[in-house]
Design an enzyme around this catalytic site. Structure first.
Site, PDB file in Angstrom:
ATOM      1  N   ASP A 158     -16.863  26.200  75.645  1.00  0.00           N
ATOM      2  CA  ASP A 158     -16.377  24.824  75.647  1.00  0.00           C
ATOM      3  C   ASP A 158     -17.080  23.974  76.699  1.00  0.00           C
ATOM      4  O   ASP A 158     -17.555  22.870  76.413  1.00  0.00           O
ATOM      5  CB  ASP A 158     -14.863  24.789  75.844  1.00  0.00           C
ATOM      6  N   TYR A 159     -17.182  24.499  77.907  1.00  0.00           N
ATOM      7  CA  TYR A 159     -17.831  23.777  79.005  1.00  0.00           C
ATOM      8  C   TYR A 159     -19.301  23.512  78.699  1.00  0.00           C
ATOM      9  O   TYR A 159     -19.804  22.397  78.870  1.00  0.00           O
ATOM     10  CB  TYR A 159     -17.678  24.601  80.282  1.00  0.00           C
ATOM     11  N   THR A 160     -19.996  24.531  78.216  1.00  0.00           N
ATOM     12  CA  THR A 160     -21.431  24.403  77.954  1.00  0.00           C
ATOM     13  C   THR A 160     -21.704  23.428  76.820  1.00  0.00           C
ATOM     14  O   THR A 160     -22.631  22.608  76.896  1.00  0.00           O
ATOM     15  CB  THR A 160     -22.033  25.786  77.630  1.00  0.00           C
TER      16      THR A 160
END
Length: 253
Positions: A158-160
């Site tokens: 999700d972050y990437t």
């Protein structure tokens, strides 16, 4: 415009990397808005150490109305519009690969939360500050990214993905806003030693990164902040739409 003449908005600035960014800009003579979401005590304490140069202001960057109110308050307080935005705010994330959801269990809500923080938050700050930047014929937008979409060694799906989308926004905004004298760039770090977000990272991971980095060390928030200063400085006046990886040479493509 020299850094000492700028009014800089740093989002998510109460602690960690954000605090290092605030101190770096203040050291160069800039006025700085210390934006925070929930870290009021830390943000106010940081601003107090910098005196009249710094103004702590609460706003959830995902909320356009709150961002606009923050930008207006800052302009009124310092007597000039925000000229420089550093989009650093991070929504509820801990850098601990062992505790992150893998492909078979991650939910779209996790992605949505990160996209709202990274992409919607950046769009809100840019749109709120753009009238002032256009009025000055000068603006600097610096987005904080990650080297993980080039070197995805940890499944922070999700972050990437959100940071990769932010890089795309960086480049499209650069093309759109260049005629207004506004540059838009990204600085992408790896794991930083040490922020609140990376405090949960096992020491073995830090050791592994250091061993595989040409400089044989993990990048610090202060070292990362130096690169952000470059994009805000006159030395970067002809640079826009770029992504500078600042991780001691770990990623080299």
């Amino acid at each position: 415009m020299n850094i000492s003449e700028q009014l800089v908005l740093v989002t998510g600035a109460g602690r960690g990397l954000g605090a290092a960014l605030v101190r770096a800009f203040a050291r160069e003579g800039a006025n700085v808005v210390v934006n925070y979401h929930s870290s009021q005590q830390a943000a106010e304490a940081l601003a107090a150490t910098l005196g009249a140069q710094a103004l702590p202001l609460q706003a959830d960057v995902r909320d356009r109305a709150q961002v606009e109110a923050m930008v207006a308050t800052a302009a009124q307080h310092f007597g000039k519009p925000v000229s420089t935005v550093v989009n650093n705010a991070l929504v509820d994330f801990s850098f601990n690969g062992d505790a992150r959801a893998k492909a078979d269990s991650i939910n779209w809500a996790d992605f949505s939360r990160q996209f709202e923080g990274s992409v919607q938050g950046a769009l809100n700050t840019v749109q709120a500050t753009l009238p002032g930047m256009r009025g000055q014929g000068f603006g600097r937008v610096i987005n904080v990214g990650t080297n993980l979409f080039q070197n995805p060694v940890v499944p922070y799906h999700d972050y990437t993905a959100a940071k990769a989308a932010l890089l795309s926004l960086t480049r499209t905004l650069a093309g759109d806003l260049g005629p207004d004298g506004v540059t838009v760039n990204m600085v992408s770090g790896g794991l930083l030693r040490t922020t609140d977000a990376s405090a949960a990272t096992p020491e073995a991971v830090f050791d592994y990164i250091a061993a595989n980095t040409p400089l044989r060390q993990v990048t610090t928030p202060d070292q990362f902040a130096d690169a952000v200063l470059f994009f805000a400085s006159p030395w970067a006046r002809a640079v826009t739409g770029q992504n500078l990886v600042v991780d001691g040479g770990l990623v080299r493509d």
